[in-house]
Design a protein around this motif. Sequence first.
Motif, PDB file in Angstrom:
ATOM      1  N   PHE A 164       0.843  -1.198   0.000  1.00  0.00           N
ATOM      2  CA  PHE A 164       0.000   0.000   0.000  1.00  0.00           C
ATOM      3  C   PHE A 164       0.876   1.245   0.000  1.00  0.00           C
ATOM      4  O   PHE A 164       0.683   2.169  -0.808  1.00  0.00           O
ATOM      5  N   PHE A 165       1.888   1.280   0.870  1.00  0.00           N
ATOM      6  CA  PHE A 165       2.785   2.430   0.930  1.00  0.00           C
ATOM      7  C   PHE A 165       3.646   2.530  -0.324  1.00  0.00           C
ATOM      8  O   PHE A 165       3.889   3.629  -0.834  1.00  0.00           O
ATOM      9  N   SER A 166       4.106   1.391  -0.798  1.00  0.00           N
ATOM     10  CA  SER A 166       4.940   1.397  -1.997  1.00  0.00           C
ATOM     11  C   SER A 166       4.187   1.982  -3.189  1.00  0.00           C
ATOM     12  O   SER A 166       4.747   2.747  -3.988  1.00  0.00           O
ATOM     13  N   SER A 167       2.912   1.639  -3.310  1.00  0.00           N
ATOM     14  CA  SER A 167       2.104   2.156  -4.412  1.00  0.00           C
ATOM     15  C   SER A 167       1.978   3.673  -4.340  1.00  0.00           C
ATOM     16  O   SER A 167       2.013   4.359  -5.364  1.00  0.00           O
ATOM     17  N   ILE A 168       1.837   4.188  -3.133  1.00  0.00           N
ATOM     18  CA  ILE A 168       1.760   5.642  -2.961  1.00  0.00           C
ATOM     19  C   ILE A 168       3.097   6.280  -3.319  1.00  0.00           C
ATOM     20  O   ILE A 168       3.158   7.283  -4.043  1.00  0.00           O
ATOM     21  N   LEU A 169       4.184   5.712  -2.822  1.00  0.00           N
ATOM     22  CA  LEU A 169       5.514   6.269  -3.082  1.00  0.00           C
ATOM     23  C   LEU A 169       5.785   6.367  -4.575  1.00  0.00           C
ATOM     24  O   LEU A 169       6.307   7.375  -5.059  1.00  0.00           O
ATOM     25  N   HIS A 170       5.400   5.338  -5.305  1.00  0.00           N
ATOM     26  CA  HIS A 170       5.660   5.322  -6.738  1.00  0.00           C
ATOM     27  C   HIS A 170       4.783   6.315  -7.499  1.00  0.00           C
ATOM     28  O   HIS A 170       5.081   6.632  -8.665  1.00  0.00           O
ATOM     29  N   SER A 171       3.745   6.814  -6.850  1.00  0.00           N
ATOM     30  CA  SER A 171       2.866   7.782  -7.511  1.00  0.00           C
ATOM     31  C   SER A 171       3.281   9.225  -7.235  1.00  0.00           C
ATOM     32  O   SER A 171       2.787  10.147  -7.876  1.00  0.00           O
ATOM     33  N   GLU A 195       0.942  17.249   0.367  1.00  0.00           N
ATOM     34  CA  GLU A 195       1.717  17.514   1.581  1.00  0.00           C
ATOM     35  C   GLU A 195       1.452  16.489   2.679  1.00  0.00           C
ATOM     36  O   GLU A 195       2.385  15.902   3.240  1.00  0.00           O
ATOM     37  N   PHE A 196       0.175  16.243   2.999  1.00  0.00           N
ATOM     38  CA  PHE A 196      -0.144  15.312   4.075  1.00  0.00           C
ATOM     39  C   PHE A 196       0.178  13.880   3.672  1.00  0.00           C
ATOM     40  O   PHE A 196       0.564  13.062   4.507  1.00  0.00           O
ATOM     41  N   ILE A 197       0.018  13.556   2.409  1.00  0.00           N
ATOM     42  CA  ILE A 197       0.328  12.205   1.947  1.00  0.00           C
ATOM     43  C   ILE A 197       1.828  11.960   2.012  1.00  0.00           C
ATOM     44  O   ILE A 197       2.273  10.866   2.393  1.00  0.00           O
ATOM     45  N   VAL A 198       2.626  12.969   1.675  1.00  0.00           N
ATOM     46  CA  VAL A 198       4.075  12.827   1.769  1.00  0.00           C
ATOM     47  C   VAL A 198       4.493  12.573   3.211  1.00  0.00           C
ATOM     48  O   VAL A 198       5.305  11.683   3.487  1.00  0.00           O
ATOM     49  N   GLU A 199       3.960  13.332   4.153  1.00  0.00           N
ATOM     50  CA  GLU A 199       4.339  13.100   5.547  1.00  0.00           C
ATOM     51  C   GLU A 199       3.837  11.750   6.037  1.00  0.00           C
ATOM     52  O   GLU A 199       4.464  11.109   6.876  1.00  0.00           O
ATOM     53  N   GLY A 200       2.724  11.291   5.463  1.00  0.00           N
ATOM     54  CA  GLY A 200       2.204   9.981   5.830  1.00  0.00           C
ATOM     55  C   GLY A 200       3.071   8.831   5.365  1.00  0.00           C
ATOM     56  O   GLY A 200       2.909   7.694   5.810  1.00  0.00           O
ATOM     57  N   MET A 201       4.034   9.113   4.461  1.00  0.00           N
ATOM     58  CA  MET A 201       4.950   8.086   3.975  1.00  0.00           C
ATOM     59  C   MET A 201       6.067   7.789   4.967  1.00  0.00           C
ATOM     60  O   MET A 201       6.727   6.746   4.869  1.00  0.00           O
ATOM     61  N   PRO A 222      12.945  11.501   6.067  1.00  0.00           N
ATOM     62  CA  PRO A 222      12.131  11.054   7.195  1.00  0.00           C
ATOM     63  C   PRO A 222      11.801   9.556   7.147  1.00  0.00           C
ATOM     64  O   PRO A 222      11.633   8.933   8.199  1.00  0.00           O
ATOM     65  N   MET A 223      11.705   8.975   5.955  1.00  0.00           N
ATOM     66  CA  MET A 223      11.503   7.525   5.895  1.00  0.00           C
ATOM     67  C   MET A 223      12.715   6.816   6.481  1.00  0.00           C
ATOM     68  O   MET A 223      12.591   5.806   7.184  1.00  0.00           O
ATOM     69  N   LEU A 224      13.895   7.359   6.202  1.00  0.00           N
ATOM     70  CA  LEU A 224      15.125   6.790   6.740  1.00  0.00           C
ATOM     71  C   LEU A 224      15.176   6.945   8.254  1.00  0.00           C
ATOM     72  O   LEU A 224      15.625   6.032   8.970  1.00  0.00           O
ATOM     73  N   GLU A 225      14.707   8.084   8.761  1.00  0.00           N
ATOM     74  CA  GLU A 225      14.674   8.256  10.222  1.00  0.00           C
ATOM     75  C   GLU A 225      13.804   7.192  10.868  1.00  0.00           C
ATOM     76  O   GLU A 225      14.184   6.579  11.878  1.00  0.00           O
ATOM     77  N   HIS A 226      12.640   6.932  10.297  1.00  0.00           N
ATOM     78  CA  HIS A 226      11.773   5.901  10.860  1.00  0.00           C
ATOM     79  C   HIS A 226      12.397   4.521  10.721  1.00  0.00           C
ATOM     80  O   HIS A 226      12.174   3.648  11.565  1.00  0.00           O
ATOM     81  N   ALA A 227      13.177   4.312   9.674  1.00  0.00           N
ATOM     82  CA  ALA A 227      13.894   3.047   9.533  1.00  0.00           C
ATOM     83  C   ALA A 227      14.896   2.876  10.675  1.00  0.00           C
ATOM     84  O   ALA A 227      15.110   1.753  11.174  1.00  0.00           O
ATOM     85  N   PHE A 228      15.511   3.972  11.122  1.00  0.00           N
ATOM     86  CA  PHE A 228      16.424   3.893  12.269  1.00  0.00           C
ATOM     87  C   PHE A 228      15.682   3.451  13.522  1.00  0.00           C
ATOM     88  O   PHE A 228      16.209   2.665  14.322  1.00  0.00           O
TER      89      PHE A 228
END
Length: 286
Positions: free
Chosen positions: A129-136, A143-149, A180-186
């Motif tokens: 679900f997240f991957s599909s959004i990222l690729h779009s 703005e809110f969708i980007v932060e939701g990633m 920020p995706m990398l921060e959450h990966a940490f």
Amino acid sequence: MTTDRRPDTVELEEVDRQLAAADNNNTDAIVQAVATYEARLAAADEAGDSDRYRGISQAYREQLITALDAATQSNGWAFLNDILNAYHPETGDELPHITTILQNVTSRYIMRTRLADSVEAIPVDALEFFSSILHSLDGEGYEFIVEGMHPYGWGIGHPDHPVAEDIHDHASTDIFVVNPMLEHAFYADQHLAMDLLEEIVRDDSIQVTLSHPTGQISEARSLLDAPAGAVSDFDPTIPRYWEWQKELDYEFELEDDVEQRIRQIVTENGLDSDLPDDWEVCDLTL
């Protein structure tokens, strides 16, 4: 005299009734509330009524997240997955208006599952679900969708879904989303996150220069903000409306070997000249 341009809150009686019924774990009611919210936002968008659109979102976003999260905790992944399939990013040319709410609730499910069980227990459908959004995403709007990633990083290391590869591939497209995706990966696995940070920084095909109040900075300097954010005193604010560190009894502590790898990246890229002699990882915060 300054005019207050914030939209008035828009009240929808049908959504109010549906949310009230959902308090009793009425899954049909929450499904109906989601459908009504999506339809009313779609109508406002089609009419070009941005004030009404923001008013509806402002009034019901948090309420819907709370209700849907509670229903998911009571009824399990299958319940949430049915809703994700109904409003999947691939169902149309535009992302459904409910997307930010589904990102939030799915993020909570992913994070709880990883911390309570394991990364392997995270449903692949949640990550797809997240991957599909990222690729779009194309680096503009949403703005809110980007932060939701951001919490997509919690899926790093999943054996059946390439989260790290997705994030790496997106680094040349939009480094601002990657950070920020990398921060959450940490938060999820600092060793795997460090592997990913090193891979991106040492990828010669990724050469990004970013504007910053201090001047132009490299992608390496930008991405070092990710581990710096993890060790900082600031609590993460994504997913919204949730103090997840408190609820999940989570505390991040940077391990010594990871810190040494961070210091090596700083040295390799000549970034230490702009830092204090006795700099700490938190000093890398942008």
